[in-house]
Design a protein around this motif. Structure first.
Motif, PDB file in Angstrom:
ATOM      1  N   MET A 103       1.541   0.731   9.487  1.00 24.08           N
ATOM      2  CA  MET A 103       2.136   0.875   7.506  1.00 24.08           C
ATOM      3  C   MET A 103       1.709   0.274   7.466  1.00 24.08           C
ATOM      4  N   ARG A 104       2.819  -0.149   6.124  1.00 29.00           N
ATOM      5  CA  ARG A 104       3.440  -1.050   5.198  1.00 29.00           C
ATOM      6  C   ARG A 104       3.918  -0.940   3.895  1.00 29.00           C
ATOM      7  N   LEU A 105       4.761  -2.229   4.104  1.00 35.72           N
ATOM      8  CA  LEU A 105       5.934  -2.733   3.493  1.00 35.72           C
ATOM      9  C   LEU A 105       6.381  -1.905   2.294  1.00 35.72           C
ATOM     10  N   GLU A 106       4.849  -1.516   1.485  1.00 36.20           N
ATOM     11  CA  GLU A 106       4.715  -1.081   0.275  1.00 36.20           C
ATOM     12  C   GLU A 106       4.512   0.493   0.160  1.00 36.20           C
ATOM     13  N   ASP A 107       4.063   0.736   1.195  1.00 34.09           N
ATOM     14  CA  ASP A 107       3.758   2.785   1.180  1.00 34.09           C
ATOM     15  C   ASP A 107       5.198   2.566   0.268  1.00 34.09           C
ATOM     16  N   SER A 108       4.394   3.882  -0.226  1.00 32.43           N
ATOM     17  CA  SER A 108       5.908   4.731  -1.263  1.00 32.43           C
ATOM     18  C   SER A 108       6.513   5.767  -0.057  1.00 32.43           C
TER      19      SER A 108
END
Length: 382
Positions: A103-108
């Motif tokens: 996952m990414r921190l900027e994922d919504s």
């Protein structure tokens, strides 16, 4: 359980002892200062205080006050609720998942919880995981389950709330602000993160904490209580002062979710906070992300003015220079404050088995005394 209408007396508050450290003993002046600072917290009205200070491989532990209002001394190895210190555990799990490219921190939020955060002013497509972790998403927290007086404690202490239920209650109220346009502490936002962790991994967030933090560090006294209202022995009873001089035993409670649920001890919690910052749990790139802070200016909470917030952790300046990182938490009956240096070498953990909620002045006095202890301990080891 009957309500305890007990008044603190000189005999119950003056008891204090020093517990031998596991490592080499500290010199007498430093031990005396730590004890004096612990006693100063106790003198604000806190029933029991446990403190562990670590510098390198040396640790010292002191206790002050009582573990129960009948006069029993608190035990330095006692369990306690860590409250929102839990948020550091949740943030660490997310950063590990980011390092694994899952996952990414900027994922919504919408990416992982499609359709959940929509309507009433919310748009999950515009809210990132980073914003949830950093309290900049604007998620309303005023509907989060709370206990304001002794009557409510006895009515609500065994009520079970699911994270999904808590999130939907928060989303029933319009947001505090547009995502990224402010800062407001939100337990509800962390319950959303808990749901995201389950969506990413297929396991509950606390299962990931156990798998990624508790077991790798070999912790034997840190656990998620779930719907069990009790605390494993030994423990100091937790008291809440809802009205002046009146202490209610609020030890038993069902209140465990991603915003704050774990139970731990001084030694275990010290191990956790140091392991986050010394590289055992997070890679350098992820630790840099955790330490990327935002101002909490504008927060109505007087306890955290002039502080900054990273991913699950506060920070502020030390009086002797440098920065202290403060994973902290309040859960009815207990208040936990930890301070750790950026490299994880120096730390101090404070567990208080009282919350002084009868007045703002009492709460601030307790907080100021704890801040002085952390500041003195870390500046001595600097």
């Amino acid at each position: 359980m009957k309500r305890l209408l007990l008044f603190l007396t000189a005999t119950t508050l003056l008891a204090a002892t020093v517990v031998p450290a596991e490592a080499a003993p500290a010199d007498a002046p430093e031990r005396s200062t730590l004890q004096r600072d612990a006693d100063a917290i106790r003198s604000t009205g806190v029933t029991g205080v446990l403190v562990r200070e670590t510098s390198g491989r040396q640790s010292r532990t002191v206790v002050s006050g009582v573990g129960e209002l009948n006069g029993r001394l608190p035990r330095a190895d006692g369990h306690f609720r860590i409250g929102s210190t839990n948020k550091l555990l949740v943030g660490t799990v997310v950063l590990q998942l980011v390092a694994e490219h899952r996952m990414r921190l900027e994922d919504s939020v919408e990416r992982w919880l499609p359709g959940l955060v929509q309507g009433n002013g919310y748009d999950g497509r515009r809210i990132s995981i980073r914003q949830l972790l950093q309290h900049t998403a604007g998620i309303y927290d005023g509907n989060f389950p709370s206990i304001e007086n002794a009557r409510q404690y006895y009515e609500r202490r065994f009520t079970i709330h699911t994270e999904d239920e808590i999130v939907r209650a928060g989303l029933s109220h319009p947001p505090e602000f547009e995502p990224g346009k402010g800062w407001s502490y939100s337990n509800t936002g962390y319950d959303l993160v808990g749901l995201v962790i389950k969506a990413v991994t297929g396991r509950p967030w606390y299962g990931e904490v156990d798998r990624r933090i508790v077991r790798p560090l070999g912790l034997r006294d840190t656990y998620f209580p779930g719907t069990d209202p009790r605390i494993a022995r030994p423990y100091a009873h937790g008291y809440t002062r809802f009205t002046p001089t009146e202490y209610t035993d609020t030890t038993d409670l069902i209140d465990a979710d991603a915003s704050g649920g774990y139970i731990s001890t001084l030694k275990d919690l010290d191990t956790i906070v140091r392991a986050v910052f010394d590289g055992r749990l997070l890679r350098p790139a992820q630790l840099r992300r955790l330490k990327r802070t935002v101002q909490t200016d504008g927060s109505p909470d007087p306890f955290w003015r002039n502080a900054r917030y990273g991913l699950g952790v506060f920070s502020r300046d030390l009086s002797c220079g440098g920065t202290v990182w403060i994973p902290s938490g309040d859960q009815i009956g207990y208040r936990t404050r930890t301070g750790v240096t950026a490299d994880g070498r120096h730390s101090v953990v404070v567990s208080m088995s009282s919350q002084l909620n009868d007045s703002l002045a009492a709460g601030i006095a307790q907080e100021n005394a704890t801040t002085r202890l952390i500041d003195n301990a870390l500046c001595r080891s600097a």
